[in-house]
Design an enzyme around this catalytic site. Structure first.
Site, mmCIF file in Angstrom:
data_model
loop_
_atom_site.group_PDB
_atom_site.id
_atom_site.type_symbol
_atom_site.label_atom_id
_atom_site.label_comp_id
_atom_site.label_asym_id
_atom_site.label_seq_id
_atom_site.Cartn_x
_atom_site.Cartn_y
_atom_site.Cartn_z
ATOM 1 N N ASP A 14 4.772 -6.121 1.734
ATOM 2 C CA ASP A 14 4.173 -7.061 1.315
ATOM 3 C C ASP A 14 2.847 -7.710 1.810
ATOM 4 O O ASP A 14 1.961 -8.624 0.956
ATOM 5 C CB ASP A 14 5.172 -8.503 1.769
ATOM 6 C CG ASP A 14 5.288 -9.550 1.077
ATOM 7 O OD1 ASP A 14 4.469 -10.138 0.301
ATOM 8 O OD2 ASP A 14 6.341 -10.273 1.183
ATOM 9 N N HIS A 204 13.662 -14.512 4.043
ATOM 10 C CA HIS A 204 12.227 -14.118 3.948
ATOM 11 C C HIS A 204 11.276 -15.191 3.747
ATOM 12 O O HIS A 204 11.491 -15.936 2.783
ATOM 13 C CB HIS A 204 12.146 -13.095 2.672
ATOM 14 C CG HIS A 204 10.682 -12.497 2.297
ATOM 15 N ND1 HIS A 204 10.402 -11.119 2.552
ATOM 16 C CD2 HIS A 204 9.725 -13.167 1.784
ATOM 17 C CE1 HIS A 204 9.216 -11.237 2.049
ATOM 18 N NE2 HIS A 204 8.561 -12.259 1.636
ATOM 19 N N HIS A 206 7.477 -17.475 4.017
ATOM 20 C CA HIS A 206 5.943 -17.252 4.197
ATOM 21 C C HIS A 206 5.414 -18.633 4.554
ATOM 22 O O HIS A 206 6.228 -19.524 4.595
ATOM 23 C CB HIS A 206 5.447 -17.067 2.422
ATOM 24 C CG HIS A 206 5.311 -15.836 1.965
ATOM 25 N ND1 HIS A 206 4.353 -15.081 1.994
ATOM 26 C CD2 HIS A 206 6.581 -15.092 1.486
ATOM 27 C CE1 HIS A 206 4.661 -13.882 1.440
ATOM 28 N NE2 HIS A 206 5.976 -14.034 1.089
ATOM 29 N N CYS A 237 2.152 -12.930 -2.537
ATOM 30 C CA CYS A 237 2.498 -12.191 -3.859
ATOM 31 C C CYS A 237 1.326 -12.374 -4.598
ATOM 32 O O CYS A 237 0.879 -13.494 -4.932
ATOM 33 C CB CYS A 237 3.795 -12.924 -4.458
ATOM 34 S SG CYS A 237 4.004 -12.232 -6.166
ATOM 35 N N ASN A 246 3.019 -13.803 4.882
ATOM 36 C CA ASN A 246 4.424 -13.837 5.481
ATOM 37 C C ASN A 246 4.378 -14.570 6.854
ATOM 38 O O ASN A 246 3.267 -14.764 7.292
ATOM 39 C CB ASN A 246 5.134 -12.678 5.786
ATOM 40 C CG ASN A 246 5.298 -11.732 4.302
ATOM 41 O OD1 ASN A 246 4.256 -11.486 3.833
ATOM 42 N ND2 ASN A 246 6.509 -11.722 4.035
HETATM 43 N N1 COA Z 1 5.962 3.463 -10.866
HETATM 44 C C1 COA Z 1 5.062 4.000 -11.415
HETATM 45 N N2 COA Z 1 4.335 3.875 -12.474
HETATM 46 C C2 COA Z 1 5.275 2.637 -13.327
HETATM 47 C C3 COA Z 1 6.614 2.251 -12.744
HETATM 48 C C4 COA Z 1 6.795 2.657 -11.442
HETATM 49 N N3 COA Z 1 7.997 2.041 -10.825
HETATM 50 N N4 COA Z 1 6.938 1.418 -13.507
HETATM 51 C C5 COA Z 1 6.075 1.452 -14.828
HETATM 52 N N5 COA Z 1 5.141 2.524 -14.564
HETATM 53 C C6 COA Z 1 3.721 2.816 -15.402
HETATM 54 C C7 COA Z 1 4.429 3.282 -16.828
HETATM 55 O O1 COA Z 1 4.644 4.755 -16.589
HETATM 56 C C8 COA Z 1 3.201 2.940 -17.626
HETATM 57 O O2 COA Z 1 2.219 3.766 -17.219
HETATM 58 P P1 COA Z 1 1.221 4.412 -18.319
HETATM 59 O O3 COA Z 1 0.674 2.867 -18.893
HETATM 60 O O4 COA Z 1 0.085 5.061 -17.734
HETATM 61 O O5 COA Z 1 1.826 4.776 -19.463
HETATM 62 C C9 COA Z 1 2.721 1.683 -16.916
HETATM 63 O O6 COA Z 1 3.388 1.676 -15.742
HETATM 64 C C10 COA Z 1 3.266 0.361 -17.670
HETATM 65 O O7 COA Z 1 4.809 0.606 -17.774
HETATM 66 P P2 COA Z 1 5.729 -0.552 -18.347
HETATM 67 O O8 COA Z 1 7.135 -0.056 -18.416
HETATM 68 O O9 COA Z 1 5.252 -0.931 -19.756
HETATM 69 O O10 COA Z 1 5.863 -1.610 -17.325
HETATM 70 P P3 COA Z 1 5.037 -3.106 -17.044
HETATM 71 O O11 COA Z 1 3.573 -2.717 -17.610
HETATM 72 O O12 COA Z 1 5.785 -3.849 -18.184
HETATM 73 O O13 COA Z 1 4.995 -3.398 -15.891
HETATM 74 C C11 COA Z 1 6.248 -3.266 -13.703
HETATM 75 C C12 COA Z 1 6.462 -3.683 -15.174
HETATM 76 C C13 COA Z 1 7.537 -3.872 -13.156
HETATM 77 C C14 COA Z 1 6.443 -1.637 -13.698
HETATM 78 C C15 COA Z 1 4.988 -3.831 -13.193
HETATM 79 O O14 COA Z 1 4.829 -4.998 -13.484
HETATM 80 C C16 COA Z 1 5.198 -3.892 -11.498
HETATM 81 O O15 COA Z 1 5.075 -2.575 -10.950
HETATM 82 N N6 COA Z 1 4.969 -4.935 -11.005
HETATM 83 C C17 COA Z 1 5.003 -4.872 -9.557
HETATM 84 C C18 COA Z 1 5.319 -6.150 -9.037
HETATM 85 C C19 COA Z 1 5.232 -6.397 -7.573
HETATM 86 O O16 COA Z 1 5.518 -5.278 -6.769
HETATM 87 N N7 COA Z 1 5.000 -7.400 -6.961
HETATM 88 C C20 COA Z 1 4.859 -7.824 -5.791
HETATM 89 C C21 COA Z 1 6.211 -7.938 -5.143
HETATM 90 S S1 COA Z 1 7.242 -9.159 -5.380
HETATM 91 ZN ZN ZN Z 2 6.946 -12.245 0.262
#
Ligand code: COA
Ligand code: ZN
Length: 313
Positions: A14, A204, A206, A237, A246
């Site tokens: 985080d 959790h 903040h 976030c 946090n």
């Molecule tokens: N690990 C690695 N790569 C990932 C992945 C994962 N868990 N999930 C998706 N991808 C990659 C896909 O392979 C794709 O790659 P490409 O563009 O090279 O083909 C790309 O990411 C998009 O994939 P898609 O399934 O369309 O995902 P998205 O763009 O709709 O994103 C999430 C969805 C959830 C994967 C993304 O928004 C994310 O990782 N968010 C993180 C949020 C976060 O941690 N926030 C803070 C904490 S609360």
């Molecule tokens: Zn948090």
């Protein structure tokens, strides 16, 4: 006997996810290794998210592969989807911490899908890892959403119930954007414990609006024994406008120690690590005890005091 409180350190997840400058992999590994020696119950090492979404944690696989695992410490990772779960299993995470929001707008912003899609994806993950690795679910925005406003407590409890029905080990109730106040926390933890006594319940917080430690106290006095915290008070976030750090782990641990709780943490050791945080991220950090010292750390009296003592002897 002292009440035991179990801390989960989230600075390297985080905390780092929100930093502008990439923290080198070697530094992350060294930090997790140092934290492993401090007495934490759990460390959230990193997240297996899309590297495009969270570039700071694109080295998650390497970090998990290189850390030195201290027996008794659980090394957990954040997972948003099936792809993340597969990576987490490959990395031998001790726990998968699945994430979704209780606010539709925040879920769309953070995870790029509606809550119903997240729930379906996470349910698939839970089925995949059943019997192999324990699952925790972190529910974001449980005390309010900066874009939608109020998140009714009933909705939060309904989400907890859906995951409890699937057999998850624990649920973390996240105040992602620091909107909770102590009365709301007391009300929430009472309702949670009445309904979900079988779950590991973690809170959790903040400190976005300065209510972080007050909320910790409300949670602990309401019977909660598991807390997330971030060393130095890093965190936030990236998809929550105005989100800030946090609660600072060492400040919360110092407070609870002073009050007679057993946090299991070697505080002097932890403070030594906390004092490295500003250098690691390249800017000042909010934590206060690392700057001021513990209550019991005495400072030399000014020379004038000695003179006054002689004068008034
Ligand atoms: N690990 C690695 N790569 C990932 C992945 C994962 N868990 N999930 C998706 N991808 C990659 C896909 O392979 C794709 O790659 P490409 O563009 O090279 O083909 C790309 O990411 C998009 O994939 P898609 O399934 O369309 O995902 P998205 O763009 O709709 O994103 C999430 C969805 C959830 C994967 C993304 O928004 C994310 O990782 N968010 C993180 C949020 C976060 O941690 N926030 C803070 C904490 S609360
Ligand atoms: Zn948090």
């Amino acid at each position: 006997m002292k009440q035991r409180i179990f801390f989960n350190e989230v600075a390297t997840r985080d905390g780092f996810q929100n930093e502008p400058a990439f923290v080198p992999t070697d530094t992350k590994v060294a930090l997790v290794d140092a934290l492993g020696e401090c007495g934490y119950a759990k460390i959230e090492v990193t997240s297996f998210t899309s590297p495009k979404a969270i570039p700071m944690l694109k080295d998650a696989d390497e970090v998990m592969g290189r850390i030195r695992r201290v027996p008794g410490v659980e090394y957990t990772v954040l997972v948003p989807n099936l792809r993340g779960a597969e990576r987490a299993l490959e990395a031998r995470a001790d726990e998968l911490n699945l994430v979704m929001s209780t606010s539709e707008t925040h879920n769309l912003a953070n995870l790029r899908m509606p809550m119903a899609h997240s729930f379906a994806a996470l349910s698939e993950v839970i089925r995949l890892v059943a019997g192999r690795t324990p699952v925790n679910v972190s529910l974001s925005c449980c005390f309010g959403c900066p874009m939608e406003g109020d998140v009714p407590q009933k909705n939060v409890l309904d989400w907890v119930a859906r995951f409890a029905d699937q057999g998850v080990r624990g649920v973390t109730i996240c105040d992602t954007t620091g909107m909770a106040h102590p009365a709301q926390v007391s009300h929430m933890v009472e309702a949670l414990q009445a309904r979900f006594a079988q779950l590991q319940l973690t809170l959790h917080f903040h400190n976005t609006r300065g209510m972080g430690l007050a909320n910790v106290l409300a949670a602990v006095q309401g019977g909660i024994t598991r807390l997330d915290g971030s060393l130095g008070g890093l965190g936030g976030c990236p998809y929550a406008p105005g989100a800030s750090g946090n609660i600072t782990s060492e400040d919360a641990i110092h407070m609870l120690d002073a009050m007679g709780y057993d946090t299991g943490i070697d505080l002097p050791r932890l403070l030594a690590v906390a004092r490295q945080m500003a250098g690691i991220v390249g800017h000042d950090v909010p934590g206060q005890v690392a700057k001021a010292g513990r209550i019991g750390d005495l400072h030399p009296a000014p020379a004038s005091v000695q003179q006054l003592r002689s004068q008034f002897a």
